[in-house]
Every structure is written in structure tokens, then in C-alpha cells.
Design a protein around this motif. Structure first.
Motif, mmCIF file in Angstrom:
data_model
loop_
_atom_site.group_PDB
_atom_site.id
_atom_site.type_symbol
_atom_site.label_atom_id
_atom_site.label_comp_id
_atom_site.label_asym_id
_atom_site.label_seq_id
_atom_site.Cartn_x
_atom_site.Cartn_y
_atom_site.Cartn_z
ATOM 1 N N LEU A 18 37.220 38.470 38.496
ATOM 2 C CA LEU A 18 38.187 37.618 37.833
ATOM 3 C C LEU A 18 37.307 36.186 37.249
ATOM 4 N N THR A 128 46.027 39.201 33.031
ATOM 5 C CA THR A 128 45.001 39.768 33.442
ATOM 6 C C THR A 128 44.955 41.360 33.017
ATOM 7 N N SER A 248 44.074 36.531 48.383
ATOM 8 C CA SER A 248 44.958 36.834 47.191
ATOM 9 C C SER A 248 44.445 37.339 46.150
ATOM 10 N N ARG A 249 42.957 36.810 45.984
ATOM 11 C CA ARG A 249 42.206 37.181 44.811
ATOM 12 C C ARG A 249 41.766 38.682 45.072
ATOM 13 N N ARG A 251 43.367 41.054 46.520
ATOM 14 C CA ARG A 251 44.431 41.881 46.227
ATOM 15 C C ARG A 251 44.813 42.109 44.970
ATOM 16 N N THR A 252 44.590 40.945 44.043
ATOM 17 C CA THR A 252 44.839 40.706 42.674
ATOM 18 C C THR A 252 43.813 41.902 42.077
ATOM 19 N N ASN A 253 42.659 41.764 42.352
ATOM 20 C CA ASN A 253 41.684 42.875 42.058
ATOM 21 C C ASN A 253 41.908 44.188 42.208
ATOM 22 N N ASP A 255 44.844 45.463 43.061
ATOM 23 C CA ASP A 255 46.210 45.906 42.417
ATOM 24 C C ASP A 255 46.180 45.781 40.748
ATOM 25 N N GLU A 256 45.442 44.833 40.316
ATOM 26 C CA GLU A 256 45.392 44.684 38.845
ATOM 27 C C GLU A 256 43.900 45.003 38.141
ATOM 28 N N ASN A 259 42.496 48.586 39.019
ATOM 29 C CA ASN A 259 43.613 49.826 39.357
ATOM 30 C C ASN A 259 43.620 50.551 38.051
ATOM 31 N N TYR A 262 47.503 50.065 36.717
ATOM 32 C CA TYR A 262 47.825 48.774 36.184
ATOM 33 C C TYR A 262 47.795 48.750 34.355
ATOM 34 N N ASP A 327 41.862 37.625 31.582
ATOM 35 C CA ASP A 327 41.173 37.745 32.781
ATOM 36 C C ASP A 327 40.899 39.016 33.162
#
Length: 566
Positions: A18, A128, A248-249, A251-253, A255-256, A259, A262, A327
Motif C-alpha cells: 500500500l 483502497t 493494522s497495515r 490486516r488491511t493488506n 482483508d483488502e 483479498n 474485496y 491505494d
């Protein structure tokens, strides 16, 4: 842009794809004075290997620019209200602001200053997105169920299957590595909590600072081990906020960005497979994360009125914001329509500071690039920041349409530093004896950030707008040049670096030396002063230039797994 990394535990550091926003500050005093405007400087006058922009303006003294040049910035959004940029923003005079109507009939309602292809109704925006290889897996998984290998795939589908198989392998590998890293972080958090409890009990209270922990004197071996474990992490740069942000970053990767389930594009509501479904998006050209695009736009055209401040390159320019980069990875359809929008609305130069390793709908972009060339538009692209040899690796978009055709009005730009030494070539910069045209300043550049702030960054993303700015400068004084002639001006006026030895860009620790001229097909760096002289000569002694046509490249060869020896 550099990946978001923290140094507290090297074993945990896996590159985050990201794009993090660059840190920004309200004044230029926050940065080293030597870094401000260095790309405008001259090697002879200032002893800095910049692009001689200031010197070019001195050479043009007494001349008046003949026209304004519109430069489209295809990026993640631009803060068009920035004090150094607001007077250089393109305005669609055919559109009435805020009336909710498509006054000029171009299919885009209220596109007064550009267009956002990542927007939807009710001012919603995609922030994102997934990476391109995730899109490929998501879209082609069902098509290739049951095919164990390429050998059993019908010949007509083999190229697509190979792309899918490569993407699927990368998808599985990356998700596995992210999960492993998250597991290590969970273990680290347990160890930290255990050590914190031991230290707090020894101190008789919860410590307030790392110094308080490290100053603890004890003869108890268990307490000493806990103290030393914590102090070692602090010495490596560990912070609790940093650990929280990094987790957090990750998990964002998962989950989003990485994924297949997503689907943020539902916000937009278009048919992504249909290039003729064009009337989507919204007029919010800033979007939710405008740091990168504002930085790029500042290099091209930030006001030059204050010599003591940060100055852009072109002073007779209009910046057209076209938001196509989220992003994550941009979608080919958005890029293609962004290019066409820019061309149809008068852009003469298109800056593209983005790239990716796959292209699911490459024909969409190819067609748009051919269209741009047919309309006499110069296309400037950042070479990328993976330290790859682009003669052997893919980086899209590309000027190569197919095995026989290449867009000629295209420039691919690598990044260099201001000192002519071993570190001159950006250690991150992609390169290529055939695939990269020239290098430009792209290390430790200072430019604009949203909300009237300033920022500093590295990347070919910032080298490309140096070339776009110089191209706009030249074209504003010499508008009789065609796009192909302008490209010739820029590439034949480079400062050659035949004798300079540099470190070969690499993503690893081992450094190899190479002659700088071997990193691009011109062997040089962009120079505005020399380009002005070249343009003046070309205009005075005009040559017959054929109409833009597609160039036939050398026969295609299969990408090599290993880099060629120099």
C-alpha cells in the motif's frame, strides 16, 4: 513510494504494498535547505547535478511563451486549492460549476477541473483497491478450474492461463507470508506483555518511558532478561504505536489489497469489463488521499513567483487532475479512460507516475495510448521503484503494444540523485538499456503536500514529473514542435554520463558497480538548458518529421529469469 516499514524487529518486516502518505510539514524550514529546489539547479553554476531549469529560464530571457500547455496528471488525486498550485489548475470553461449538468456534453457532469474515475454517486470514493494479480485470480479462477497445467489448456487460452497461474502462485505466497508475519507479531506482543509485567512488578509501578525501564538496576536474572529484551527493542526503533500501525497495515493488506473477495468497485457501479461504459465517476479530483498526486503536480507546475520557496518547473502550464490511482493497483479501464479524457480535453502531456507487474485488460490501455499518440500527445511514465531491469521484467503500462508495434511518443523515466558519485542512480529505480529512455532527479525531492503543506520523497514517480515539467516548458516556447520532435529534443539533449560508475539499483544488500550509461537507451539525464538550445536549433532549421506512426521494435524474446551480465 517506499513501503511502510518499521525497524523494531527485522524478522517481521515484510514489504507492505500500500502507498503510505508522505509525512508533511507547513513550511520549507522543516527540510534541509540543500534539498529545496535542487532539481532546478545546474551542475556548472551550482555544483549540483540538477536539470538546469533555472539556467534554461535565463537563456529564454527576453522571449515570451507562446501558449499554455495542459499537463494531465493521472494519479491518486490533487489538492487543487494549494496556495502554490491553485493558479495553475486547468479549468473547463465549457462546464458550469455545481449545476449538476453535463454542460459540454462530454459525459462527465461538473468536470470543472478534471475527473475522478474512482468515484461514485453521493461523493463516495474508492480509497483502497486490490492489486492486479488479485484481480486476475478473482476473475479467472472459475475459468481455469480443473486445468492442472498449461499442457491441457486449449492453445487459444494458453497466454491467459500462464498469466493466471503466475498470479495465483503470487497470491498464495503473499497471503501466506502476511499470515506468518501476523503470527510473529502476535508472539511478540505476548512476549512484550510478559516482560512488561515483570519490569512493572520490579519497579512497583507501570513505567512511563523506555528510559525508566532501561535504567532499572536488578540482580534478578529474570527481571534483567525482561529489561534487556525491552531495551533492545527500543534501541532498534520499536514503538508501541509503530507496532500497532504495522499490524493494522498487515490486516488491511489481508482483508483488502490481497483479498479476492474485496470488491470496492461497487461504489463506482460500472461494468469494469466494458470499456464503452464510460459515464461513471465524480468531479472530486482530490479524493481521500491526495499526497502523491499533489507532490507530482507541484514538481511540474508549483508557482515560481517566490525564488526562496519551492518552485515547480513549468511556469506557463495548466495542471489537469485525473484520478485513476487508488491505494493499491489502478484498473486498466480507469487508466485507459483517463488517458482519453485528458486527450479529449486538450492535454498535450500526460504524466503517469504509477505502474504494476500485471495487466488484465492491456488492450484497453494500448488503444488509449495509440489514440494519444495520434493526437500529438507526449506520454511520460515513471519507470518504477523495484530496482528491476525492464528489459527482462514487466512493468505496465508500457509503450509496447504487441510483438510488432510500439508507441513512439512515450518516455520512460528513471531516477537519479544530485551528486555524481556511486549513489547517483536511485538505488530503487528500475532501469533498462532498451526500456528506459533517460533519468531525471528523483531522490530527496521536496514538493507540495495537501492543505498548503510540503513534503519530501524519493521515487521515479517524482522523476517523471521533472521530465513532464521540462517538456511543458519547452513546448510553451516552441509550440510548433510535434510530440515526436519534443521527445527528440529531450532525448538528444541529455547530459551524457559515459564515464560515471554507479551502484546498480538493487533490492538486496549486495551492491554491484556499473557504468551509468548502461541503465538507459540515451545514457544520460534530462537537461532543460540543453533542451532549450536543441529546440531553438530545431525550430530555426526545421526538419521534415513524418506523421506519428507505430514503431516496429526488435523481435520479442522471452523474458529472462536472470539479469544479463554487463
Amino acid at each position: 513510494m517506499k513501503p511502510l516499514l518499521y525497524s523494531f524487529a527485522a524478522a517481521l518486516l515484510f514489504p507492505i504494498t500500500l502507498l503510505a502518505q508522505l509525512p508533511s510539514y507547513p513550511t520549507l524550514d522543516s527540510f534541509p535547505s540543500a534539498d529545496v529546489n535542487w532539481y532546478n539547479r545546474d551542475i556548472t553554476d551550482d555544483f549540483i547535478v540538477g536539470s538546469s531549469v533555472d539556467k534554461a529560464y535565463k537563456a529564454l530571457a527576453g522571449k515570451q511563451p507562446k501558449q499554455k500547455i495542459i499537463v494531465a496528471v493521472l494519479d491518486g488525486g490533487i489538492d487543487i486549492t494549494h496556495e502554490k498550485l491553485k493558479d495553475q489548475v486547468w479549468v473547463n470553461s465549457m462546464e458550469i460549476p455545481g449545476n449538476g449538468k453535463d454542460d459540454d456534453g462530454n459525459g462527465y457532469v461538473d468536470d470543472v477541473n478534471g475527473w475522478n474515475f474512482l468515484g461514485g454517486p453521493n461523493e463516495r470514493n474508492v480509497s483502497t483497491e486490490v492489486l492486479e494479480f488479485v484481480r486476475i485470480v478473482s476473475e479467472l479462477d472459475s475459468a481455469f478450474i480443473g486445468y492442472a497445467s498449461v499442457d491441457v489448456v486449449p492453445d487459444s487460452l494458453k497466454p491467459r492461463y500462464k498469466m493466471y497461474a503466475k498470479a495465483k502462485n503470487e497470491y498464495n505466497r503473499v497471503r501466506s507470508e502476511f499470515k506468518t508475519t501476523l503470527g510473529r507479531i502476535d508472539t511478540l506482543e505476548i512476549e512484550l506483555a510478559y516482560c512488561e509485567r515483570i519490569v512493572a512488578k520490579a519497579l512497583g509501578k507501570t513505567p512511563n518511558t523506555p528510559a525508566e525501564i532501561c535504567a532499572l538496576y536488578t540482580e534478578d536474572k529474570t527481571v534483567a532478561r525482561a529489561r534487556d529484551f525491552l531495551c533492545m527493542r527500543f534501541a532498534q526503533g520499536f514503538t508501541y504505536d509503530g507496532l500497532k500501525a504495522y499490524k493494522s497495515r498487515l490486516r488491511t493488506n489481508l482483508d483488502e489489497v490481497y483479498n479476492v473477495n474485496y470488491k470496492p468497485r461497487k461504489i463506482i457501479g460500472d461494468n469494469v469489463k466494458n470499456i464503452n461504459d464510460r459515464s461513471y465517476g465524480n468531479p472530486d479530483v482530490k479524493g481521500p488521499a491526495a499526497g502523491h498526486g499533489t507532490f507530482v503536480a507541484g514538481i511540474i507546475g508549483a508557482s515560481r513567483n517566490n525564488p526562496a520557496g519551492m518552485m515547480g518547473i513549468a511556469d506557463n502550464v495548466e495542471i489537469m487532475p485525473v484520478r485513476v490511482v487508488p491505494d493499491g493497483d489502478e484498473d486498466d479501464k480507469d487508466v485507459a479512460l483517463g488517458i482519453r479524457y485528458a486527450v479529449d480535453n486538450g492535454a498535450k502531456i500526460i504524466n503517469m507516475s504509477f505502474g504494476k507487474g500485471y495487466s488484465l485488460r492491456k488492450p484497453f490501455v494500448d488503444s488509449a495510448l495509440v489514440y494519444a499518440q495520434s493526437k500529438n500527445v507526449l506520454l511520460v511514465h515513471a519507470a518504477g521503484n523495484s530496482a528491476f531491469d525492464l528489459d527482462d521484467e514487466d512493468n505496465f503500462p508500457t509503450a509496447v503494444i504487441n510483438d510488432t508495434l510500439t508507441v513512439k511518443s512515450w518516455l520512460n523515466v528513471g531516477a537519479h540523485y544530485r551528486s555524481a558519485d556511486l549513489d547517483f542512480a536511485g538505488i530503487f529505480s528500475n532501469y533498462g538499456r532498451k526500456s528506459v529512455d533517460l533519468f531525471a532527479p528523483g531522490v530527496q525531492l521536496i514538493s507540495l503536500a495537501p492543505d498548503n503543506n510540503y513534503s519530501q520523497g524519493d521515487g521515479t514517480s517524482f522523476a517523471a514529473p521533472v521530465v513532464s515539467g521540462i517538456a511543458a516548458l519547452i513546448w510553451s516556447y516552441y509550440p510548433e514542435l510535434t510530440a515526436l520532435q519534443l521527445k527528440e529534443v529531450l532525448t538528444t539533449s541529455v547530459l551524457k554520463q559515459n564515464d560515471l560508475t554507479v551502484y546498480l539499483p538493487t533490492s538486496g544488500e549486495k551492491k554491484k558497480k556499473i557504468k551509468f550509461y548502461k541503465l538507459s537507451n540515451t545514457g544520460g539525464i534530462v537537461n532543460a538548458y540543453e533542451a532549450v538550445k536543441k529546440a531553438e536549433l530545431m525550430v530555426r532549421v526545421p526538419t521534415v518529421t513524418p506523421e506519428p506512426e507505430m514503431k516496429k521494435p526488435e523481435p520479442a524474446v522471452e523474458k529472462k529469469k536472470k539479469k544479463k551480465k554487463d
